[in-house]
Write an enzyme that holds these catalytic residues in place. Structure first.
Site, PDB file in Angstrom:
ATOM      1  N   LYS A 198       0.212  -2.680 -10.401  1.00  0.00           N
ATOM      2  CA  LYS A 198      -0.147  -3.854  -9.583  1.00  0.00           C
ATOM      3  C   LYS A 198       0.711  -4.970 -10.083  1.00  0.00           C
ATOM      4  CE  LYS A 198      -3.477  -6.707 -10.044  1.00  0.00           C
ATOM      5  NZ  LYS A 198      -4.667  -7.334 -10.284  1.00  0.00           N
ATOM      6  N   THR A 221     -11.800 -12.699  -4.476  1.00  0.00           N
ATOM      7  CA  THR A 221     -11.369 -12.513  -2.889  1.00  0.00           C
ATOM      8  C   THR A 221     -11.354 -11.142  -2.311  1.00  0.00           C
ATOM      9  OG1 THR A 221      -9.057 -12.675  -3.404  1.00  0.00           O
ATOM     10  CG2 THR A 221     -10.114 -14.542  -3.084  1.00  0.00           C
TER      11      THR A 221
END
Length: 278
Positions: A212, A243
């Site tokens: 990532k 989030t």
């Protein structure tokens, strides 16, 4: 003016004085229910204090019993609103120190400001170390935290830091699912050590890694999967969901790579918007 804790539990106070004469347990406003559960498990009463807020927002804390020479445990995770709960903890610590407590342990199941644990660019603050400094200077004798964002944070303290892991609870749950053909997945390279330890506890499961790259804070872009997940149950392991971007994009990528089912195992459900929608 509101009480820091709920009513004492009904039990034999003479036995408490015999077994836990020097132990005092206080709760901040972040999670009083957790403190009551801890007190009930130990068979003691949660101690009483007063907390109020002035018109301008300043906090006031007063301990309403003698704690001289006592071992005091302050239960206060720094969940949202993180600044208020952190400041409340520091004020509670100062009140206990000035009341001559023998030892003060800050029980912080969620240790806020932990994500900035090193400098990745110029002119950044290392807030994980800053919070550690604040706790030590306020008078904390010991810190107890659960699944810190990175293990190196333990070294930021000049006092003992007990790092507790939530993996055993998650592994016990997964064992009840009777899963077959599964793989433990780290959502990023930084979480490989956590995922590897989890996989070892979970029947020495195989491991995969999501490569990532983060474009900016709270914005994650998942690129590829290192390892075989096709046709398997993918168990994503992380310390927190803020989030939800990392877990969300990671799950979509795993499904695209052929994973049959994706299970997310996370200790700290922060759930800042738009996590619930994701």
């Amino acid at each position: 003016m509101t009480s820091l804790t709920a009513r004492p539990h009904h039990h034999d106070l003479s036995r408490e004085r015999q077994d836990h004469g020097r132990l005092r347990l206080f709760s901040g406003s972040a999670n009083p229910h957790l403190t009551r559960e801890i007190a009930g498990y130990l068979g003691i009463r949660d101690s009483v204090g007063v907390r109020k807020r002035f018109a301008d927002g300043e906090l006031y804390v007063q301990i309403q019993e003698s704690i001289r020479g006592c071992d005091v445990f302050l239960v206060q995770p720094t969940c949202a609103p993180v600044n208020d709960h952190l400041m409340e903890l520091l004020i509670m610590v100062d009140a206990c120190r000035r009341a001559s407590a023998r030892q003060i342990t800050a029980v912080m199941p969620y240790y806020g400001y932990a994500r900035a644990d090193r400098k990745t660019a110029g002119r950044e603050s290392i807030t994980a170390k800053l919070v550690a400094n604040l706790l030590v200077q306020a008078g904390v004798s010991r810190v107890l935290a659960v699944d810190l964002h990175s293990a190196q944070i333990q070294g930021y303290f000049d006092i003992p830091c007990d790092h507790i892991y939530g993996a055993s609870v998650l592994v016990d749950y997964l064992n009840t699912r009777q899963l077959k053909d599964y793989v433990v997945v780290s959502p990023d390279v930084g979480g490989v050590a956590r995922a590897r330890a989890f996989a070892k506890r979970f029947n020495d499961a195989p491991l995969a890694i999501i490569d990532k790259r983060r474009a900016s804070h709270n914005v994650a872009e998942s690129l590829t999967v290192i390892g075989d997940v096709a046709g398997r149950t993918a168990i994503l392991v992380d310390d927190m969901i803020d989030t939800g971007g990392t877990i969300h994009q990671g799950a979509r990528l795993l499904k695209a790579q052929g994973a049959g089912t994706v299970i997310a195992c996370v200790t700290h459900p922060v759930f800042s918007p738009p996590a619930l929608e994701r």
